[in-house]
Structure formats: C-alpha cells, structure tokens
Motif scaffolding. Structure first.
Motif, PDB file in Angstrom:
ATOM      1  N   ASP A  71      71.796  11.371  59.008  1.00 41.06           N
ATOM      2  CA  ASP A  71      72.616  12.234  58.164  1.00 41.06           C
ATOM      3  C   ASP A  71      73.916  12.630  58.847  1.00 41.06           C
ATOM      4  O   ASP A  71      74.734  13.347  58.267  1.00 41.06           O
ATOM      5  CB  ASP A  71      71.836  13.496  57.786  1.00 41.06           C
ATOM      6  N   GLY A  72      74.083  12.175  60.083  1.00 42.35           N
ATOM      7  CA  GLY A  72      75.291  12.487  60.825  1.00 42.35           C
ATOM      8  C   GLY A  72      76.089  11.239  61.104  1.00 42.35           C
ATOM      9  O   GLY A  72      76.809  10.737  60.240  1.00 42.35           O
ATOM     10  N   ARG A  73      75.932  10.703  62.287  1.00 47.50           N
ATOM     11  CA  ARG A  73      76.703   9.544  62.735  1.00 47.50           C
ATOM     12  C   ARG A  73      76.602   8.373  61.765  1.00 47.50           C
ATOM     13  O   ARG A  73      77.582   7.670  61.508  1.00 47.50           O
ATOM     14  CB  ARG A  73      76.211   9.122  64.114  1.00 47.50           C
ATOM     15  N   TYR A  74      75.412   8.150  61.204  1.00 47.37           N
ATOM     16  CA  TYR A  74      75.200   6.965  60.374  1.00 47.37           C
ATOM     17  C   TYR A  74      75.131   7.275  58.876  1.00 47.37           C
ATOM     18  O   TYR A  74      74.648   6.463  58.100  1.00 47.37           O
ATOM     19  CB  TYR A  74      73.900   6.270  60.794  1.00 47.37           C
ATOM     20  N   ALA A  75      75.619   8.431  58.493  1.00 51.05           N
ATOM     21  CA  ALA A  75      75.485   8.855  57.092  1.00 51.05           C
ATOM     22  C   ALA A  75      76.085   7.852  56.118  1.00 51.05           C
ATOM     23  O   ALA A  75      75.510   7.576  55.059  1.00 51.05           O
ATOM     24  CB  ALA A  75      76.131  10.230  56.904  1.00 51.05           C
ATOM     25  N   ALA A  76      77.225   7.284  56.466  1.00 51.48           N
ATOM     26  CA  ALA A  76      77.873   6.336  55.549  1.00 51.48           C
ATOM     27  C   ALA A  76      77.035   5.088  55.341  1.00 51.48           C
ATOM     28  O   ALA A  76      77.065   4.477  54.269  1.00 51.48           O
ATOM     29  CB  ALA A  76      79.254   5.952  56.089  1.00 51.48           C
ATOM     30  N   SER A  77      76.260   4.710  56.354  1.00 51.07           N
ATOM     31  CA  SER A  77      75.442   3.498  56.266  1.00 51.07           C
ATOM     32  C   SER A  77      74.107   3.720  55.563  1.00 51.07           C
ATOM     33  O   SER A  77      73.446   2.754  55.180  1.00 51.07           O
ATOM     34  CB  SER A  77      75.182   2.943  57.671  1.00 51.07           C
ATOM     35  N   THR A  78      73.700   4.961  55.442  1.00 53.38           N
ATOM     36  CA  THR A  78      72.394   5.257  54.830  1.00 53.38           C
ATOM     37  C   THR A  78      72.525   6.014  53.513  1.00 53.38           C
ATOM     38  O   THR A  78      71.525   6.432  52.935  1.00 53.38           O
ATOM     39  CB  THR A  78      71.520   6.078  55.799  1.00 53.38           C
ATOM     40  N   ARG A  79      73.759   6.171  53.051  1.00 49.00           N
ATOM     41  CA  ARG A  79      73.997   6.989  51.850  1.00 49.00           C
ATOM     42  C   ARG A  79      73.232   6.471  50.640  1.00 49.00           C
ATOM     43  O   ARG A  79      72.727   7.255  49.822  1.00 49.00           O
ATOM     44  CB  ARG A  79      75.498   7.047  51.556  1.00 49.00           C
TER      45      ARG A  79
END
Length: 450
Positions: A14-22
């Motif tokens: 939900d932080g660093r990788y939020a764009a990839s897991t949205r």
C-alpha cells in the motif's frame, strides 16, 4: 492514495508498490470486501424473496436493488463502518446499512427478509468467492499470460543458440537457450490452464450448514436446489455439505496451483540471474538508473531478484492458508476470518513478482560470443556423443575409453578427444560423424523442442 499516505503506509503493498497492486485493491481492500458483502446480501435477498414468493420485484425494483452494490461508494462503506463501530460485527453492520437502503427504496416492508436464514459465513463465502474469481480472471491470469508470453518469445528467439548445460553445477553437455526456457513454459502452461478452470465454493446453508432456519419456515422449498442454482448464477459452486464455514478445499486448490506457478517462475528467475552473472545474458542499460551507491559500473539483475523475493513472500502466505483454513474447531472458530483478510496480500506479492518478471525479460538479451566461449571451453561435453557413437559401432568399452581420456583432465582439447574416438571407430559413417561433432553442434532436438 496520496503521497503522504503512501509514505505512512505500513505495508509496502500500500506504500512503495501501491501503483503496481492497485488493481487488486478493487477485490481485496476493506471497501471491496464490504461491497462484495452487500452484493451477496442483495442477490440473496432477491433470489430468496422470488423463490418463496414473498415478493415478485419488478424489473425497475430489481435494478434499483442491484444499484445498491453496483453504485456502492466509499461514503456507503463509511456508513457500514459506522454501524460496525456500534455493533462490533462486520456482517451485521452490512445488514443494518441495507435496512436503511431498503427503506430509501420504499421497500421497508421487506426488511425482515434481509439475511434470512443466513449466517455471516454465508455472506463471507460469497464475497470471498466473488473476489477470488474476479481477481483471478481480471488480474492474476492476465498477468500470468504476460509472463508466459515473454517466456515463449525468448524461447522462440533463442531456440538454436547453443549453451553449456550444467548439472550439479558442473559442465554437462550442450543445450540451447531456447530449449531451457521452453522447459519453464511447458511446466507453466498446464498449471495456468488448471488455475483458470478452478471453481470457488460458497454456501447459504445457515448457522451450521443444515438449512435449519430455511426448512423450518419454508419446508416445501428444495433449499439444496435453490443454493445450487443461486450460486451457479453468481459464477460460484454450492458447497454440498459443510459446517458453519465453507469447505476450504476450493480455495486451497487455487492457492496450491498458484504456489506451484510461483515456484516455476521463481526457478526461472534464479536461472536467469545465474546466466546474467555468468555474462551469458546482458541487460539493457537505462542511463539515468543507478546500480550501486558507490560502484558506478553496476547493472544489477534487480527485476529477477525482486520477483524471487516477492514470489517467496506470496508462497509463504499461500502455504499458511493451505495449512490453516482446513482446520476449524468443531463447527467453526474465528481464526480463519483474520487469515482470509490477508488473501489479497498474498496475491499482491505474487502480482509484484509477475510485473518484475516481465520487466526483467524486456531488458535481457543473449551475449552469444560469451555463450560460445563458455561452451567451447569444455570440449569434454561431447564425450557422451563420442562414446555413444562408438557403442553403436560395437565398441563394448567405449564409455571407459572416453572416461580415461576426459575425466578430471583440465587441458584436453576437442581434437584430442576426436582422435581418441577415431582410433576406435570401425565404420566410415561413424568416423565422419566424429570428425564433425563439436560442442556447438551437439544439441540434439533442443532447437526443435523450443
């Protein structure tokens, strides 16, 4: 998610990788779970009222009822959470929210039939079933197909590029790059097909799976048939028999298949990392990128390393799900509930792995001078071929002859090995094959197999 909330997020998903897991948050966030619960309750309410003839909703009424979940908003979810804060029960809070919604649709007379005969696990089983099915079809499988596609592309492009195969870390015989990556694709394909074909089980059978409340009030209705038809229309499969909790095996089959897929891709990542380390593959360089804070020359295989790490995290959770979910005290304890809330986390790490895997393959190419150099440095890799030719020629001690000539020898040359074999060859055809055999040609059907 704002930049501030990304920086304050506890989980990197939900932080660093939020764009990839949205994309997965549409299926496994708290908002998504509430929305799916609302959908489960509304669909059941419509089917229940229709089957019992308590109501025959018009098309307009049915559309308005379904709009409660099709137009479900964050503000609606906050209302549900407000009810939960008072009653301390997440599914009962959904029912309270729906009471208000029915009243707003002038259907207050039907409030008694909300959640009729159900237990919260019925609602949850539908919600998680829909989330798993939807995320599989819309997020997981498409990502895996991209992973399969880059494998297929690499295997085809490099089908005939010979490389040194190594077993036990030692020089073995030649193979081709394409064949080795086609192996991963061949392992992946049936697993992906199995993953796509799996069904998810749900239930509407009440407190301990007996349909007791249903049968008490409406004994004339075939509730087993109702459940089967109702859940099938949602794309789910009715649990034939269960306790309060839905039988977990359909989830477990999915998690185990996904875990096997992740392991196949993880295995591929490690091999690719090794090939890059050996210089047999090179990575495209982005000039603005930095490989090390102190070593300017570094171009690290970070995509394959990240993929490996994330597949490991995903599989750790998937393995725990498979161990935990089949075990529930008597007819139900609550330990499964908190575990299921992390399903999206496991899939999130898997999704990160798939993204990194594809990105890594987009950067690599084969360094053919280096692969040929490595291959020709081990002429003994053709001794299998030489001793096989001699055996076909009737030389009974062919293996021992080549073993003596090559095993443990550091400086043996290709020509020396050929001469040893030629000395013992009996036919002209065999001698011609020996004279032509080399590490770059001894690849069998590898290119065709790719």
């Amino acid at each position: 998610m704002s930049d501030t909330s990304v920086l304050n997020a506890l989980s990197p998903l939900d932080g660093r990788y939020a764009a990839s897991t949205r994309d997965l948050s549409e299926y496994f966030s708290e908002y998504a779970l509430i929305r799916y619960r609302v959908q489960a309750e509304i669909e059941y309410f419509i089917a229940f009222c229709t089957t019992t003839k308590l109501a025959l909703f018009s098309t307009e009424q049915t559309t308005k009822l379904r709009s409660i979940f099709t137009k479900f908003s964050l503000a609606d979810a906050e209302l549900v959470k407000a009810y939960e804060a008072k009653c301390h029960h997440d599914v009962k809070a959904v029912e309270y929210f729906l009471r208000d919604a029915l009243a707003n649709l002038d259907l207050a007379n039907f409030i008694p039939y909300l959640h009729f005969g159900l237990t919260s696990e019925d609602t949850n089983s539908i919600a998680y079933g829909l989330a798993l099915k939807g995320s599989r079809d819309q997020v997981v499988v498409p990502a895996l197909k991209k992973s399969a596609a880059v494998l297929a592309k690499f295997a085809k492009k490099n089908a005939a590029i010979p490389i040194l195969a190594r077993t036990h870390g030692q020089a073995a015989i030649p193979t081709t790059f394409g064949k080795e990556y086609a192996v991963f694709l061949t392992r992946l394909s049936p697993e992906l097909e199995s993953l796509t074909d799996l069904s998810f089980v749900a239930k509407v059978s009440g407190a301990v799976g007996t349909y007791a409340a249903h049968d008490l009030v409406f004994p004339e209705i075939n509730w087993l048939g109702f459940a089967q038809k109702f859940l099938q229309e949602l794309g789910l499969q009715a649990d034939a028999l269960s306790t309060q909790v839905v039988s977990p095996e359909s989830y477990i089959r999915y998690f185990q298949t996904l875990s096997r897929i992740n392991n196949i891709l993880l295995d591929c990542c490690r091999d690719t990392w090794q090939y890059i380390s050996d210089g047999w593959m090179v990575q495209a360089v982005a000039q603005a990128d930095v490989g090390s804070s102190t070593m300017p020359q570094k171009v690290n295989p970070i995509d394959f390393e990240n993929a490996e790490g994330n597949f490991g995290l995903a599989n750790a959770l998937l393995t725990h799900f498979c161990q935990k979910l089949p075990i529930s005290r008597l007819q139900r304890d609550l330990s499964d509930s908190t575990v299921k809330r992390s399903i999206g986390v496991a899939l999130g790490y898997a999704a990160l792995g798939y993204t990194s895997f594809v990105r890594g393959f987009d950067k690599i190419s084969v360094n053919t001078p280096k692969t040929e150099q490595a291959l020709m440095a081990y002429p003994e890799t053709i001794t299998e071929g030489l001793q096989t030719l001699l055996r076909a020629d009737g030389v009974s001690d062919a293996y021992e002859i080549l073993k003596k000539a090559a095993r443990g020898k550091q400086n043996v040359t290709l020509e020396e090995l050929r001469q040893v074999a030629l000395k013992h060859a009996k036919t002209t055809a065999t001698k011609q094959k020996i004279a032509k055999l080399s590490p770059t040609s001894y690849t069998g059907l590898a290119a065709q197999s790719s």
